[in-house]
Write a protein that holds these residues in place. Sequence first.
Motif, PDB file in Angstrom:
ATOM      1  N   VAL A   1      48.312   7.405  70.271  1.00  0.00           N
ATOM      2  CA  VAL A   1      48.419   6.580  71.470  1.00  0.00           C
ATOM      3  C   VAL A   1      47.728   7.316  72.611  1.00  0.00           C
ATOM      4  CG1 VAL A   1      50.045   5.539  73.109  1.00  0.00           C
ATOM      5  CG2 VAL A   1      50.556   5.533  70.661  1.00  0.00           C
ATOM      6  N   VAL A   2      47.941   8.625  72.673  1.00  0.00           N
ATOM      7  CA  VAL A   2      47.239   9.508  73.603  1.00  0.00           C
ATOM      8  C   VAL A   2      46.557  10.571  72.743  1.00  0.00           C
ATOM      9  CG1 VAL A   2      47.480  11.165  75.488  1.00  0.00           C
ATOM     10  CG2 VAL A   2      48.915   9.113  75.446  1.00  0.00           C
ATOM     11  N   ALA A   3      45.247  10.644  72.843  1.00  0.00           N
ATOM     12  CA  ALA A   3      44.475  11.594  72.036  1.00  0.00           C
ATOM     13  C   ALA A   3      44.867  13.037  72.371  1.00  0.00           C
ATOM     14  CB  ALA A   3      42.982  11.401  72.288  1.00  0.00           C
ATOM     15  N   PRO A   4      44.811  13.937  71.377  1.00  0.00           N
ATOM     16  CA  PRO A   4      45.125  15.345  71.642  1.00  0.00           C
ATOM     17  C   PRO A   4      44.233  15.915  72.740  1.00  0.00           C
ATOM     18  CG  PRO A   4      45.008  14.938  69.299  1.00  0.00           C
ATOM     19  CD  PRO A   4      44.507  13.693  69.975  1.00  0.00           C
ATOM     20  N   LYS A   5      44.853  16.716  73.627  1.00  0.00           N
ATOM     21  CA  LYS A   5      44.152  17.313  74.754  1.00  0.00           C
ATOM     22  C   LYS A   5      44.709  18.715  74.968  1.00  0.00           C
ATOM     23  CE  LYS A   5      45.471  15.958  78.875  1.00  0.00           C
ATOM     24  NZ  LYS A   5      45.658  15.221  80.134  1.00  0.00           N
ATOM     25  N   ALA A   6      43.821  19.673  75.266  1.00  0.00           N
ATOM     26  CA  ALA A   6      44.248  21.046  75.556  1.00  0.00           C
ATOM     27  C   ALA A   6      43.832  21.386  76.974  1.00  0.00           C
ATOM     28  CB  ALA A   6      43.617  22.017  74.574  1.00  0.00           C
ATOM     29  N   GLU A   7      44.772  22.006  77.720  1.00  0.00           N
ATOM     30  CA  GLU A   7      44.476  22.411  79.095  1.00  0.00           C
ATOM     31  C   GLU A   7      45.282  23.653  79.442  1.00  0.00           C
ATOM     32  OE1 GLU A   7      45.493  19.032  81.480  1.00  0.00           O
ATOM     33  OE2 GLU A   7      47.598  19.140  80.997  1.00  0.00           O
TER      34      GLU A   7
ATOM     35  N   GLY B   1      48.501  31.375  85.968  1.00  0.00           N
ATOM     36  CA  GLY B   1      47.646  32.429  85.438  1.00  0.00           C
ATOM     37  C   GLY B   1      46.845  32.032  84.224  1.00  0.00           C
ATOM     38  N   ALA B   2      46.991  30.814  83.753  1.00  0.00           N
ATOM     39  CA  ALA B   2      46.296  30.306  82.573  1.00  0.00           C
ATOM     40  C   ALA B   2      46.517  31.200  81.356  1.00  0.00           C
ATOM     41  CB  ALA B   2      44.804  30.122  82.860  1.00  0.00           C
ATOM     42  N   ALA B   3      47.697  31.829  81.281  1.00  0.00           N
ATOM     43  CA  ALA B   3      48.013  32.685  80.146  1.00  0.00           C
ATOM     44  C   ALA B   3      48.342  31.851  78.915  1.00  0.00           C
ATOM     45  CB  ALA B   3      49.184  33.600  80.485  1.00  0.00           C
ATOM     46  N   LYS B   4      48.682  30.584  79.130  1.00  0.00           N
ATOM     47  CA  LYS B   4      49.024  29.706  78.019  1.00  0.00           C
ATOM     48  C   LYS B   4      48.168  28.453  78.066  1.00  0.00           C
ATOM     49  CE  LYS B   4      53.705  31.342  77.487  1.00  0.00           C
ATOM     50  NZ  LYS B   4      55.070  31.018  77.158  1.00  0.00           N
ATOM     51  N   VAL B   5      48.114  27.782  76.929  1.00  0.00           N
ATOM     52  CA  VAL B   5      47.388  26.523  76.810  1.00  0.00           C
ATOM     53  C   VAL B   5      48.387  25.465  76.377  1.00  0.00           C
ATOM     54  CG1 VAL B   5      45.576  25.291  75.568  1.00  0.00           C
ATOM     55  CG2 VAL B   5      45.241  27.690  76.212  1.00  0.00           C
TER      56      VAL B   5
ATOM     57  N   ASP C   1      50.173  30.575  73.295  1.00  0.00           N
ATOM     58  CA  ASP C   1      50.107  31.786  74.111  1.00  0.00           C
ATOM     59  C   ASP C   1      48.824  32.598  73.908  1.00  0.00           C
ATOM     60  OD1 ASP C   1      50.533  32.763  71.585  1.00  0.00           O
ATOM     61  OD2 ASP C   1      52.412  33.785  72.062  1.00  0.00           O
ATOM     62  N   ARG C   2      47.809  31.981  73.323  1.00  0.00           N
ATOM     63  CA  ARG C   2      46.492  32.593  73.089  1.00  0.00           C
ATOM     64  C   ARG C   2      46.549  33.781  72.126  1.00  0.00           C
ATOM     65  NH1 ARG C   2      42.463  30.785  77.072  1.00  0.00           N
ATOM     66  NH2 ARG C   2      43.529  29.488  78.578  1.00  0.00           N
ATOM     67  N   THR C   3      47.495  33.731  71.176  1.00  0.00           N
ATOM     68  CA  THR C   3      47.563  34.761  70.147  1.00  0.00           C
ATOM     69  C   THR C   3      47.371  34.114  68.778  1.00  0.00           C
ATOM     70  OG1 THR C   3      49.966  34.575  69.905  1.00  0.00           O
ATOM     71  CG2 THR C   3      49.138  36.209  71.496  1.00  0.00           C
ATOM     72  N   ASP C   4      47.040  34.948  67.779  1.00  0.00           N
ATOM     73  CA  ASP C   4      46.889  34.451  66.415  1.00  0.00           C
ATOM     74  C   ASP C   4      48.236  34.478  65.704  1.00  0.00           C
ATOM     75  OD1 ASP C   4      47.326  37.121  65.717  1.00  0.00           O
ATOM     76  OD2 ASP C   4      45.261  37.484  65.114  1.00  0.00           O
ATOM     77  N   ASP C   5      48.245  34.178  64.412  1.00  0.00           N
ATOM     78  CA  ASP C   5      49.504  34.157  63.661  1.00  0.00           C
ATOM     79  C   ASP C   5      50.178  35.517  63.596  1.00  0.00           C
ATOM     80  OD1 ASP C   5      49.648  31.444  63.120  1.00  0.00           O
ATOM     81  OD2 ASP C   5      48.634  31.595  61.190  1.00  0.00           O
ATOM     82  N   ALA C   6      49.422  36.601  63.764  1.00  0.00           N
ATOM     83  CA  ALA C   6      49.991  37.953  63.739  1.00  0.00           C
ATOM     84  C   ALA C   6      50.471  38.395  65.117  1.00  0.00           C
ATOM     85  CB  ALA C   6      48.955  38.944  63.202  1.00  0.00           C
ATOM     86  N   GLY C   7      50.301  37.544  66.138  1.00  0.00           N
ATOM     87  CA  GLY C   7      50.740  37.891  67.488  1.00  0.00           C
ATOM     88  C   GLY C   7      49.720  38.680  68.282  1.00  0.00           C
ATOM     89  N   LYS C   8      48.514  38.829  67.753  1.00  0.00           N
ATOM     90  CA  LYS C   8      47.453  39.571  68.450  1.00  0.00           C
ATOM     91  C   LYS C   8      46.630  38.610  69.303  1.00  0.00           C
ATOM     92  CE  LYS C   8      47.171  42.964  64.793  1.00  0.00           C
ATOM     93  NZ  LYS C   8      46.386  43.518  63.714  1.00  0.00           N
ATOM     94  N   PRO C   9      46.198  39.058  70.477  1.00  0.00           N
ATOM     95  CA  PRO C   9      45.374  38.191  71.337  1.00  0.00           C
ATOM     96  C   PRO C   9      44.101  37.751  70.612  1.00  0.00           C
ATOM     97  CG  PRO C   9      46.062  40.164  72.520  1.00  0.00           C
ATOM     98  CD  PRO C   9      46.459  40.364  71.089  1.00  0.00           C
TER      99      PRO C   9
ATOM    100  N   ALA D   1      40.372  36.944  70.705  1.00  0.00           N
ATOM    101  CA  ALA D   1      39.190  37.228  71.531  1.00  0.00           C
ATOM    102  C   ALA D   1      38.368  35.962  71.699  1.00  0.00           C
ATOM    103  CB  ALA D   1      38.353  38.317  70.874  1.00  0.00           C
ATOM    104  N   GLY D   2      37.924  35.709  72.918  1.00  0.00           N
ATOM    105  CA  GLY D   2      37.087  34.547  73.192  1.00  0.00           C
ATOM    106  C   GLY D   2      37.783  33.233  72.894  1.00  0.00           C
ATOM    107  N   ALA D   3      39.091  33.188  73.115  1.00  0.00           N
ATOM    108  CA  ALA D   3      39.880  32.025  72.715  1.00  0.00           C
ATOM    109  C   ALA D   3      39.451  30.736  73.398  1.00  0.00           C
ATOM    110  CB  ALA D   3      41.348  32.292  72.987  1.00  0.00           C
ATOM    111  N   ALA D   4      38.935  30.810  74.605  1.00  0.00           N
ATOM    112  CA  ALA D   4      38.672  29.588  75.356  1.00  0.00           C
ATOM    113  C   ALA D   4      37.601  28.716  74.715  1.00  0.00           C
ATOM    114  CB  ALA D   4      38.290  29.937  76.785  1.00  0.00           C
ATOM    115  N   GLY D   5      36.465  29.285  74.336  1.00  0.00           N
ATOM    116  CA  GLY D   5      35.376  28.458  73.854  1.00  0.00           C
ATOM    117  C   GLY D   5      35.158  28.471  72.362  1.00  0.00           C
ATOM    118  N   ALA D   6      35.647  29.490  71.659  1.00  0.00           N
ATOM    119  CA  ALA D   6      35.342  29.632  70.236  1.00  0.00           C
ATOM    120  C   ALA D   6      36.285  28.865  69.329  1.00  0.00           C
ATOM    121  CB  ALA D   6      35.362  31.114  69.866  1.00  0.00           C
ATOM    122  N   LEU D   7      37.397  28.385  69.835  1.00  0.00           N
ATOM    123  CA  LEU D   7      38.385  27.725  68.992  1.00  0.00           C
ATOM    124  C   LEU D   7      38.490  26.237  69.300  1.00  0.00           C
ATOM    125  CD1 LEU D   7      41.287  30.320  69.169  1.00  0.00           C
ATOM    126  CD2 LEU D   7      39.528  30.107  67.435  1.00  0.00           C
TER     127      LEU D   7
END
Length: 166
Positions: A38-44, A49-53, A105-113, A115-121
């Motif tokens: 009904v509402v397409a998926p959106k990420a913002e 602090g933009a620490a989370k998405v 929270d911009r981490t992977d499944d192992a809890g590590k940050p 890298a380049g999360a904004a544009g590469a994923l």
Amino acid sequence: MRTVAISVVSVLMSAAVAMAGTYEAPLDVNKDGDVKFVVAPKAEAAGGGAAKVKISFEVSAATDVEVALIDGQGKVVRHLAAGLLGKNAPEPFKKDALAQDVLWDRTDDAGKPVAGAAGALKVRVLAGLKPKLEKYVGFDGNCLPNIMGLAVGKDGELFVLMSETF
């Protein structure tokens, strides 16, 4: 004979206790048919602090959904949430809601940050999933087996090791 009967009852009771915290999609909730966004998926960015998405979406009916982050090679970097929406929706989904917001929270499944999360994923939201049993291997149906072990393969296959002995 009495020992075998007690063992069978013990196995059945253990299975009932283990399953007490799980929910299966009732047929009247997770029906066949097309589920649509009904509402397409959106990420913002979420928060100052933009620490989370924040990943938001809404579906047309209660259904099984999955939310994940995918890298440029199509590999899942973070499994955020999966399950049936509705009254028993698992965390972090809201119960009794078809509109959902999931925080990453911009981490992977192992809890590590990541890298380049904004544009590469990319965010992947799947709806209307229909999990099904593919096949039994080495099971003839003539016994009550004990589950000895579980393992998940690299492509998500579930392997169950069973034994016919008590």
